[in-house]
Scaffold this motif. Structure first.
Motif, short mmCIF file in Angstrom:
data_model
loop_
_atom_site.label_atom_id
_atom_site.label_comp_id
_atom_site.label_asym_id
_atom_site.label_seq_id
_atom_site.Cartn_x
_atom_site.Cartn_y
_atom_site.Cartn_z
N ASP A 297 10.54 -3.38 -9.59
CA ASP A 297 10.36 -4.85 -9.47
C ASP A 297 11.29 -5.42 -8.41
OD1 ASP A 297 9.85 -5.41 -13.07
OD2 ASP A 297 8.48 -4.74 -11.46
N ALA A 298 12.51 -4.95 -8.42
CA ALA A 298 13.49 -5.44 -7.43
C ALA A 298 13.05 -5.07 -6.02
CB ALA A 298 14.88 -4.86 -7.72
N THR A 299 12.48 -3.90 -5.87
CA THR A 299 11.99 -3.46 -4.55
C THR A 299 10.86 -4.38 -4.08
OG1 THR A 299 12.50 -1.19 -5.21
CG2 THR A 299 11.16 -1.46 -3.24
N GLN A 300 9.97 -4.67 -5.01
CA GLN A 300 8.85 -5.56 -4.67
C GLN A 300 9.37 -6.95 -4.29
OE1 GLN A 300 5.58 -6.79 -7.60
NE2 GLN A 300 4.97 -4.75 -6.93
N ASP A 301 10.34 -7.44 -5.07
CA ASP A 301 10.93 -8.76 -4.79
C ASP A 301 11.62 -8.77 -3.43
OD1 ASP A 301 11.98 -9.67 -8.18
OD2 ASP A 301 10.05 -9.77 -7.12
N THR A 302 12.22 -7.66 -3.09
CA THR A 302 12.91 -7.57 -1.79
C THR A 302 11.91 -7.78 -0.65
OG1 THR A 302 14.52 -6.02 -2.70
CG2 THR A 302 14.31 -6.07 -0.29
N PHE A 303 10.78 -7.11 -0.76
CA PHE A 303 9.79 -7.25 0.33
C PHE A 303 9.14 -8.64 0.32
CE2 PHE A 303 10.00 -3.33 2.44
CZ PHE A 303 10.24 -2.33 1.51
N LEU A 304 9.00 -9.20 -0.86
CA LEU A 304 8.45 -10.56 -0.94
C LEU A 304 9.40 -11.55 -0.26
CD1 LEU A 304 7.01 -10.70 -4.56
CD2 LEU A 304 5.76 -11.19 -2.47
N LYS A 305 10.68 -11.41 -0.56
CA LYS A 305 11.67 -12.31 0.04
C LYS A 305 11.78 -12.07 1.55
CE LYS A 305 14.42 -13.76 -3.75
NZ LYS A 305 15.58 -13.70 -4.55
N LEU A 306 11.57 -10.83 1.93
CA LEU A 306 11.62 -10.53 3.37
C LEU A 306 10.55 -11.34 4.11
CD1 LEU A 306 12.47 -8.73 5.82
CD2 LEU A 306 10.64 -7.19 5.14
N THR B 46 12.10 9.26 -5.87
CA THR B 46 10.74 9.43 -5.32
C THR B 46 9.85 8.29 -5.79
OG1 THR B 46 11.09 11.80 -5.57
CG2 THR B 46 8.84 11.08 -5.04
N PRO B 47 9.27 7.55 -4.85
CA PRO B 47 8.43 6.42 -5.28
C PRO B 47 7.05 6.87 -5.73
CG PRO B 47 8.51 6.54 -2.88
CD PRO B 47 9.34 7.66 -3.39
N ILE B 48 6.44 6.04 -6.53
CA ILE B 48 5.06 6.30 -6.98
C ILE B 48 4.13 5.65 -5.95
CG2 ILE B 48 3.38 5.92 -8.83
CD1 ILE B 48 5.85 5.52 -10.69
N PRO B 49 3.18 6.40 -5.37
CA PRO B 49 2.32 5.85 -4.32
C PRO B 49 1.56 4.58 -4.75
CG PRO B 49 2.04 8.22 -4.46
CD PRO B 49 2.92 7.83 -5.60
N GLU B 50 1.16 4.55 -6.02
CA GLU B 50 0.42 3.36 -6.49
C GLU B 50 1.30 2.11 -6.44
OE1 GLU B 50 -1.54 6.88 -7.78
OE2 GLU B 50 0.49 6.24 -8.35
N LYS B 51 2.58 2.32 -6.69
CA LYS B 51 3.50 1.18 -6.66
C LYS B 51 3.66 0.66 -5.23
CE LYS B 51 4.86 0.45 -10.88
NZ LYS B 51 4.71 -0.83 -11.52
N ILE B 52 3.65 1.58 -4.27
CA ILE B 52 3.76 1.18 -2.86
C ILE B 52 2.52 0.35 -2.49
CG2 ILE B 52 3.95 1.94 -0.47
CD1 ILE B 52 5.32 4.47 -1.43
N ASP B 53 1.35 0.84 -2.91
CA ASP B 53 0.10 0.11 -2.61
C ASP B 53 0.12 -1.27 -3.26
OD1 ASP B 53 -1.93 3.13 -2.90
OD2 ASP B 53 -0.81 2.26 -1.19
#
Lengths: 167, 262
Positions: free
Chosen positions: A40-49, B20-27
């Motif tokens: 979730d934090a990774t996703q938020d990072t890219f959103l904020k970017l 290691t990231p999960i590809p679905e999460k990247i998508d």
């Protein structure tokens, strides 16, 4: 690539996320409680970017800018989850009990470094940043970053060598 | 041996640190960030200075052309008269000429400011994201800036070619200018007419004629211009102008509130 994204090129955006996602995830993983929060934090990072991309003036390294955002996101997560604490975590599963103990202890040692040293180690090895970039992200002089990394490696090396000898 | 151990340590740290990231999460992240980027672009608003510059482009070129022609006409006429008759350097004559000039510049400005009310344009403007009130003040800013430049040029010219003091020149410009603005805005506030002639030409002609009569039969008024009385008159007219603009703005706001959306 940043210019292309600002111009609205979505392929460039996909490329950027694909390139930096693993590193940011690794970085966040060491700053939050669990894997879900890290994702979730990774996703938020890219959103904020994307929201703050206009404020990036292409003076410093882009990776430093991105990690600064990630740091702030993790701080927010930490404040939110302060009551939960994780002293150490088993990252990989292994059938070999000795391996588990070894991994656990290494992970423990990594976590037992001081906050500044741990940060430098994570940015260097998980984030694959250069010393200059690490100094920029942490807002410290380059020599300080170098010295912290050296001390951290020294601590980890001693413990690692001792472990290897006992094996 | 120790070097090998160090290399192996670095590899160990790297293996330990990396996840290691999960590809679905990247998508999923790519999908969410793309959507966010699209909505950010849609919400982006321009800065006020960009909006201001846009208004200058939107303003009728005719306004700028007419203002330039008025300045040229004023200059040519004055120089022409000055070449043949000493009256061109007479204080009353100069005061009259710059008074006429100020009146027509003022009326052009009033026309531009209340342009929204012609052909029921205010309804279209109110239906957009730009408020009519905001447009009004933006036009006011542009007009004030352009008038400062124009009057600056006139003041310099008159100062070079006459014995009039700076204060007198300023008062000869400002008093008719502010009076013309007050009259023009009052006409707009209290009449429903959006005919150009009624709004602009008639008051301008009447005021010009009145100015001519005053300067011809009461020349001593020019002495007042350079005094505190002249300054007070200008300040009072300025406040009256501000009052008119405030009332016009309030009228627009009331119209904004009462517009019904079907």
């Amino acid at each position: 690539m940043v210019r292309r994204i600002k111009a609205g090129d979505s392929t460039a955006l996909d490329e950027l996320i694909t390139r930096y996602y693993p590193r940011i995830l690794s970085f966040c993983y060491w700053h939050v409680v669990n894997r879900n929060d890290a994702e979730d934090a990774t996703q938020d990072t890219f959103l904020k970017l994307v929201l703050h991309l206009d404020s990036y003036e292409q003076r410093g390294k882009f990776s430093s800018f991105l990690y600064k955002i990630a740091t702030n996101v993790c701080v927010d997560y930490y404040r939110r989850n302060r009551s939960e604490s994780a002293n150490y975590r088993v990252i990989h599963e292994s059938p070999n009990i000795e391996d588990i103990e070894l991994k656990d202890s290494f992970s423990w040692r990594l976590r037992n470094l001081s906050e500044e040293q741990k940060e430098v180690v994570i940015l260097r090895f998980a984030g694959e940043l250069k010393i200059r970039e690490i100094a920029e992200v942490m807002d410290i002089p380059v020599r300080t970053a170098q010295s912290r990394l050296r001390i951290a490696l020294k601590h980890l090396k001693l413990d690692y060598l001792n472990d290897n000898r006992s094996k | 041996m120790e070097k090998e151990a160090l290399m192996s340590l670095k590899e160990k740290i790297q293996a330990e640190c990396k996840v290691t990231p999960i590809p679905e999460k990247i998508d999923e992240t790519i999908r969410i960030v793309r959507t966010a980027m699209k909505s950010t672009k849609a919400e982006k608003t321009h800065s006020y200075s960009y909006f201001l510059l846009l208004q200058i482009k939107q303003m009728m070129p005719a306004i700028w052309i007419i203002q330039t022609l008025i300045i040229l006409a004023f200059t040519v006429f004055w120089l022409f008269i000055g070449a043949y008759h000493p009256v061109a350097y007479d204080t009353r004559f100069i005061a009259l000429i710059i008074g006429f000039f100020s009146i027509y510049i003022a009326m052009l400005g009033v026309y531009l400011m209340v342009r929204s009310f012609q052909y029921n344009m205010e309804e279209i403007e109110m239906s957009t994201m730009i408020s009519t009130r905001r447009l009004l003040f933006t036009r006011l800013i542009i007009l004030v800036a352009s008038d400062i430049v124009i009057f600056g040029i006139v003041i310099v010219m008159v100062k070079e070619m006459s014995q009039m003091s700076f204060l007198m020149i300023l008062s000869c410009i400002l008093a008719p200018f502010l009076l013309a603005n007050c009259i023009g805005l009052t006409v707009k506030l209290y009449t429903s007419s959006d005919s150009y002639r009624t709004l602009i030409a008639t008051p301008a002609i009447v005021l010009s004629f009145a100015l001519f009569l005053i300067y011809s039969f009461v020349p001593s008024i020019l002495n007042f211009y350079a005094s505190y009385i002249g300054g007070t008159i200008c300040v009072a007219l300025f406040l009256l102008c501000a009052n008119r603009i405030g009332k016009l703005s309030a009228k627009i706001s009331t119209m904004d509130l009462t517009v019904e959306i079907d």
